[in-house]
Design a protein around this motif. Structure first.
Motif, PDB file in Angstrom:
ATOM      1  N   ARG A   5      23.899 -94.165  78.317  1.00  0.00           N
ATOM      2  CA  ARG A   5      22.487 -94.197  77.962  1.00  0.00           C
ATOM      3  C   ARG A   5      21.791 -93.091  78.745  1.00  0.00           C
ATOM      4  O   ARG A   5      21.858 -93.051  79.970  1.00  0.00           O
ATOM      5  N   ARG A   7      18.060 -90.942  79.021  1.00  0.00           N
ATOM      6  CA  ARG A   7      16.666 -90.881  78.608  1.00  0.00           C
ATOM      7  C   ARG A   7      16.048 -89.648  79.249  1.00  0.00           C
ATOM      8  O   ARG A   7      16.203 -89.413  80.449  1.00  0.00           O
ATOM      9  N   ASP A   9      12.373 -87.690  79.612  1.00  0.00           N
ATOM     10  CA  ASP A   9      10.919 -87.705  79.455  1.00  0.00           C
ATOM     11  C   ASP A   9      10.384 -86.356  79.906  1.00  0.00           C
ATOM     12  O   ASP A   9      10.657 -85.928  81.029  1.00  0.00           O
ATOM     13  N   ASN A  19       9.626 -88.016  74.559  1.00  0.00           N
ATOM     14  CA  ASN A  19      10.622 -88.957  75.066  1.00  0.00           C
ATOM     15  C   ASN A  19      11.850 -88.897  74.170  1.00  0.00           C
ATOM     16  O   ASN A  19      11.744 -89.065  72.957  1.00  0.00           O
ATOM     17  N   SER A  21      15.736 -90.561  73.803  1.00  0.00           N
ATOM     18  CA  SER A  21      16.682 -91.576  74.255  1.00  0.00           C
ATOM     19  C   SER A  21      17.961 -91.439  73.462  1.00  0.00           C
ATOM     20  O   SER A  21      17.934 -91.364  72.234  1.00  0.00           O
ATOM     21  N   GLU A  23      21.852 -93.214  73.145  1.00  0.00           N
ATOM     22  CA  GLU A  23      22.707 -94.322  73.540  1.00  0.00           C
ATOM     23  C   GLU A  23      23.993 -94.266  72.754  1.00  0.00           C
ATOM     24  O   GLU A  23      24.016 -93.836  71.607  1.00  0.00           O
ATOM     25  N   THR A 130      21.182 -93.385  85.261  1.00  0.00           N
ATOM     26  CA  THR A 130      21.140 -94.151  84.008  1.00  0.00           C
ATOM     27  C   THR A 130      22.370 -95.024  83.823  1.00  0.00           C
ATOM     28  O   THR A 130      22.411 -95.795  82.889  1.00  0.00           O
TER      29      THR A 130
END
Length: 131
Positions: A5, A7, A9, A19, A21, A23, A130
């Motif tokens: 995962r 992320r 920003d 943003n 993301s 996964e 993460t």
């Protein structure tokens, strides 16, 4: 196998926030596509003309340009350096600069077999935080 995962920003100079993301099966190619997207929407600050007046600056330029994510070795840098600048350089010189970058906190390094593997620190920190 644990799911990865990641992320990201970001905020551009105009104050707009982005943003991202990811996964699951996050590959190097997928991360490079994210960086390409960031270039397309011009998130990064405008690049000033790089001052490539020293060997260290040239080596860092190679690292930043070719290995923004993932690991690399001094041999990989040697090959890219000679291709880009068409001038010979000793492997020991590159190793010395990579060691200095590690001491300054610009890269992390770890032993992989007989050689050191390096990674730009900002990416390595994100991956550790993460997981």
């Amino acid at each position: 196998m644990a799911r990865k995962r990641i992320r990201i920003d970001l905020e551009d100079s105009d104050g707009a926030k982005y943003n991202f993301s990811l996964e699951g099966n996050v590959t190097r190619e997928k991360m490079l596509k994210i960086f390409e997207l960031m270039n397309l929407i011009n998130i990064e600050e405008p690049e000033t003309a790089a001052q490539l007046d020293s060997i260290g600056a040239k080596i860092w330029h190679i690292i930043d340009k070719n290995f923004p994510i993932g690991k690399f070795t001094s041999s990989m840098i040697l090959e890219k350096y000679e291709d880009e600048y068409t001038e010979p350089i000793k492997l020991s010189v590159i190793s010395t600069y990579l060691s200095r970058f590690a001491v300054k906190g610009k890269v992390v390094r770890e032993r992989q077999g007989k050689e050191w593997a390096y990674q730009i620190l900002k990416i390595a920190q994100r991956e550790k935080s993460t997981t």
